[in-house]
Design a protein around this motif. Structure first.
Motif, PDB file in Angstrom:
ATOM      1  N   ASP A   1       0.677 -49.639  52.029  1.00 55.07           N
ATOM      2  CA  ASP A   1       0.860 -49.685  50.581  1.00 55.07           C
ATOM      3  C   ASP A   1      -0.197 -48.811  49.919  1.00 55.07           C
ATOM      4  OD1 ASP A   1       1.579 -53.136  51.065  1.00 55.07           O
ATOM      5  OD2 ASP A   1       3.032 -51.557  50.670  1.00 55.07           O
ATOM      6  N   THR A   2       0.236 -47.803  49.173  1.00 52.45           N
ATOM      7  CA  THR A   2      -0.669 -46.872  48.512  1.00 52.45           C
ATOM      8  C   THR A   2      -0.402 -46.906  47.014  1.00 52.45           C
ATOM      9  OG1 THR A   2       0.769 -44.922  48.481  1.00 52.45           O
ATOM     10  CG2 THR A   2      -0.367 -45.417  50.553  1.00 52.45           C
ATOM     11  N   PRO A   3      -1.302 -46.332  46.209  1.00 45.93           N
ATOM     12  CA  PRO A   3      -1.068 -46.281  44.757  1.00 45.93           C
ATOM     13  C   PRO A   3       0.214 -45.538  44.392  1.00 45.93           C
ATOM     14  CG  PRO A   3      -3.371 -45.818  45.249  1.00 45.93           C
ATOM     15  CD  PRO A   3      -2.657 -45.850  46.556  1.00 45.93           C
ATOM     16  N   GLN A   4       0.659 -44.628  45.276  1.00 45.66           N
ATOM     17  CA  GLN A   4       1.881 -43.881  45.013  1.00 45.66           C
ATOM     18  C   GLN A   4       3.130 -44.574  45.561  1.00 45.66           C
ATOM     19  OE1 GLN A   4      -0.957 -42.195  46.348  1.00 45.66           O
ATOM     20  NE2 GLN A   4      -1.464 -41.768  44.206  1.00 45.66           N
ATOM     21  N   GLY A   5       2.960 -45.722  46.195  1.00 47.60           N
ATOM     22  CA  GLY A   5       4.090 -46.443  46.769  1.00 47.60           C
ATOM     23  C   GLY A   5       3.861 -46.755  48.229  1.00 47.60           C
ATOM     24  N   THR A   6       4.843 -47.386  48.850  1.00 54.57           N
ATOM     25  CA  THR A   6       4.736 -47.759  50.261  1.00 54.57           C
ATOM     26  C   THR A   6       5.245 -46.639  51.148  1.00 54.57           C
ATOM     27  OG1 THR A   6       5.060 -50.098  49.715  1.00 54.57           O
ATOM     28  CG2 THR A   6       5.428 -49.447  52.002  1.00 54.57           C
TER      29      THR A   6
ATOM     30  N   LEU B   1      14.940 -50.735  53.983  1.00 52.67           N
ATOM     31  CA  LEU B   1      14.139 -51.944  54.158  1.00 52.67           C
ATOM     32  C   LEU B   1      12.836 -51.866  53.369  1.00 52.67           C
ATOM     33  CD1 LEU B   1      14.668 -52.621  57.968  1.00 52.67           C
ATOM     34  CD2 LEU B   1      15.497 -54.003  56.065  1.00 52.67           C
ATOM     35  N   VAL B   2      12.231 -50.693  53.344  1.00 53.30           N
ATOM     36  CA  VAL B   2      11.006 -50.519  52.565  1.00 53.30           C
ATOM     37  C   VAL B   2      11.298 -50.729  51.086  1.00 53.30           C
ATOM     38  CG1 VAL B   2       9.258 -48.852  51.830  1.00 53.30           C
ATOM     39  CG2 VAL B   2       9.894 -49.005  54.236  1.00 53.30           C
ATOM     40  N   SER B   3      12.448 -50.208  50.620  1.00 54.28           N
ATOM     41  CA  SER B   3      12.844 -50.387  49.223  1.00 54.28           C
ATOM     42  C   SER B   3      13.070 -51.856  48.899  1.00 54.28           C
ATOM     43  CB  SER B   3      14.116 -49.574  48.929  1.00 54.28           C
ATOM     44  OG  SER B   3      14.548 -49.795  47.610  1.00 54.28           O
ATOM     45  N   LEU B   4      13.734 -52.571  49.810  1.00 53.97           N
ATOM     46  CA  LEU B   4      13.983 -54.001  49.598  1.00 53.97           C
ATOM     47  C   LEU B   4      12.674 -54.778  49.565  1.00 53.97           C
ATOM     48  CD1 LEU B   4      17.090 -54.562  51.915  1.00 53.97           C
ATOM     49  CD2 LEU B   4      17.038 -54.566  49.408  1.00 53.97           C
ATOM     50  N   ARG B   5      11.729 -54.378  50.412  1.00 55.98           N
ATOM     51  CA  ARG B   5      10.428 -55.049  50.410  1.00 55.98           C
ATOM     52  C   ARG B   5       9.698 -54.806  49.093  1.00 55.98           C
ATOM     53  NH1 ARG B   5       5.252 -53.353  51.652  1.00 55.98           N
ATOM     54  NH2 ARG B   5       3.802 -55.041  52.252  1.00 55.98           N
ATOM     55  N   THR B   6       9.802 -53.579  48.578  1.00 58.14           N
ATOM     56  CA  THR B   6       9.168 -53.265  47.294  1.00 58.14           C
ATOM     57  C   THR B   6       9.735 -54.146  46.185  1.00 58.14           C
ATOM     58  OG1 THR B   6       8.767 -50.968  47.945  1.00 58.14           O
ATOM     59  CG2 THR B   6       8.772 -51.452  45.589  1.00 58.14           C
TER      60      THR B   6
ATOM     61  N   VAL C   1       1.635 -35.339  46.360  1.00 60.37           N
ATOM     62  CA  VAL C   1       1.786 -36.179  47.555  1.00 60.37           C
ATOM     63  C   VAL C   1       0.834 -35.607  48.595  1.00 60.37           C
ATOM     64  CG1 VAL C   1       4.176 -36.895  47.175  1.00 60.37           C
ATOM     65  CG2 VAL C   1       3.712 -34.766  48.399  1.00 60.37           C
ATOM     66  N   THR C   2       0.301 -36.466  49.442  1.00 57.67           N
ATOM     67  CA  THR C   2      -0.606 -35.997  50.475  1.00 57.67           C
ATOM     68  C   THR C   2       0.192 -35.579  51.707  1.00 57.67           C
ATOM     69  OG1 THR C   2      -0.893 -38.168  51.507  1.00 57.67           O
ATOM     70  CG2 THR C   2      -2.347 -37.619  49.655  1.00 57.67           C
ATOM     71  N   LEU C   3      -0.404 -34.716  52.512  1.00 56.11           N
ATOM     72  CA  LEU C   3       0.244 -34.287  53.737  1.00 56.11           C
ATOM     73  C   LEU C   3       0.483 -35.481  54.657  1.00 56.11           C
ATOM     74  CD1 LEU C   3       1.298 -31.987  55.451  1.00 56.11           C
ATOM     75  CD2 LEU C   3      -1.017 -31.620  56.326  1.00 56.11           C
ATOM     76  N   LYS C   4      -0.453 -36.423  54.683  1.00 53.99           N
ATOM     77  CA  LYS C   4      -0.289 -37.618  55.517  1.00 53.99           C
ATOM     78  C   LYS C   4       0.950 -38.403  55.108  1.00 53.99           C
ATOM     79  CE  LYS C   4      -2.593 -41.855  57.003  1.00 53.99           C
ATOM     80  NZ  LYS C   4      -1.427 -42.703  56.690  1.00 53.99           N
ATOM     81  N   GLN C   5       1.183 -38.529  53.804  1.00 56.36           N
ATOM     82  CA  GLN C   5       2.348 -39.263  53.334  1.00 56.36           C
ATOM     83  C   GLN C   5       3.637 -38.582  53.771  1.00 56.36           C
ATOM     84  OE1 GLN C   5       1.436 -39.282  49.163  1.00 56.36           O
ATOM     85  NE2 GLN C   5       0.655 -41.365  49.187  1.00 56.36           N
ATOM     86  N   VAL C   6       3.652 -37.258  53.731  1.00 57.04           N
ATOM     87  CA  VAL C   6       4.849 -36.530  54.145  1.00 57.04           C
ATOM     88  C   VAL C   6       5.043 -36.642  55.658  1.00 57.04           C
ATOM     89  CG1 VAL C   6       6.015 -34.297  54.143  1.00 57.04           C
ATOM     90  CG2 VAL C   6       4.570 -34.940  52.212  1.00 57.04           C
TER      91      VAL C   6
END
Length: 206
Positions: free
Chosen positions: A192-197, A160-165, A20-25
């Motif tokens: 939206d990234t390759p690793q998820g939203t 909400l993010v999970s429901l959108r996915t 995971v990237t630092l930005k994602q965290v």
């Protein structure tokens, strides 16, 4: 000896796609939570990265932050006096001198925070102890800055993010767009990234 980070039982590796990237965290957790999460393990030990551990770190930072900024509404004549912050300072220094045992150093800060809260509840003066807690936390890089997003709102945003996915998987584009738009109205932007939203709090322009 070097510390390493594992996720799901596997060592994080860009070549294996386990990372995971630092930005994602940072989009989900405060910088203080990341620092506390890493420092909670000895630098010679592996660090098991995961949402549960990061969530616990965020709550831990919140406990320390509340102790730093807590104020008493009363002054009691029967209080036991100010907190002996120096004993906690000595514990902190001894832990750091013992092969940089940051986990034990943090333990002394949480014990000091508990004493601060107890003293304030009893109407005692905890000003010097709060100053010490902030100072020692600063040695570890903790800023005690208040997060932009209320921690209580994070589980609902994640839901909400999970429901959108799920909506996107079912090709329910209108519902997915509606969720994104509603979150944006609340100051939360999605990426939206390759690793998820991932989501982050939208910066306000001056």
């Amino acid at each position: 000896h070097n510390a390493w980070v594992v996720m799901g039982g596997e060592k994080m590796s860009k070549s294996l796609g386990i990372f995971v990237t630092l930005k994602q965290v940072l989009d989900r957790f405060s910088s203080d939570a990341i620092r506390l999460f890493i420092l909670s393990s000895h630098y010679r030990s592996p660090i098991n990265f995961g949402d549960e551990g990061m969530g616990a770190a965020e709550k831990g930072v919140d406990r320390l932050r509340q102790a730093v900024f807590a104020t008493s509404q009363r002054v009691s004549e029967d209080s036991s006096g100010p907190v002996d912050a120096e004993s906690f300072r000595r514990r902190f220094i001894e832990a750091m001198d013992n092969d940089f045992n940051s986990a034990q150093a943090l333990a002394s800060l949480f014990d000091l925070a508990r004493e601060i809260n107890r003293a304030i509840d009893q109407g005692a003066d905890a000003t010097e102890a709060q100053r010490t807690l902030k100072e020692l936390g600063g040695v570890l890089g903790l800023t005690f800055e208040r997060p932009e997003v209320d921690l209580a709102a994070k589980p609902f945003i994640d839901l909400l993010v999970s429901l959108r996915t799920e909506a996107r998987k079912e090709k329910q584009w209108q519902m997915a767009d509606r969720i994104r738009s509603s979150l944006k109205d609340l100051g939360v932007v999605l990426e939206d990234t390759p690793q998820g939203t991932v989501w982050k709090h939208e910066k306000q322009s001056n």
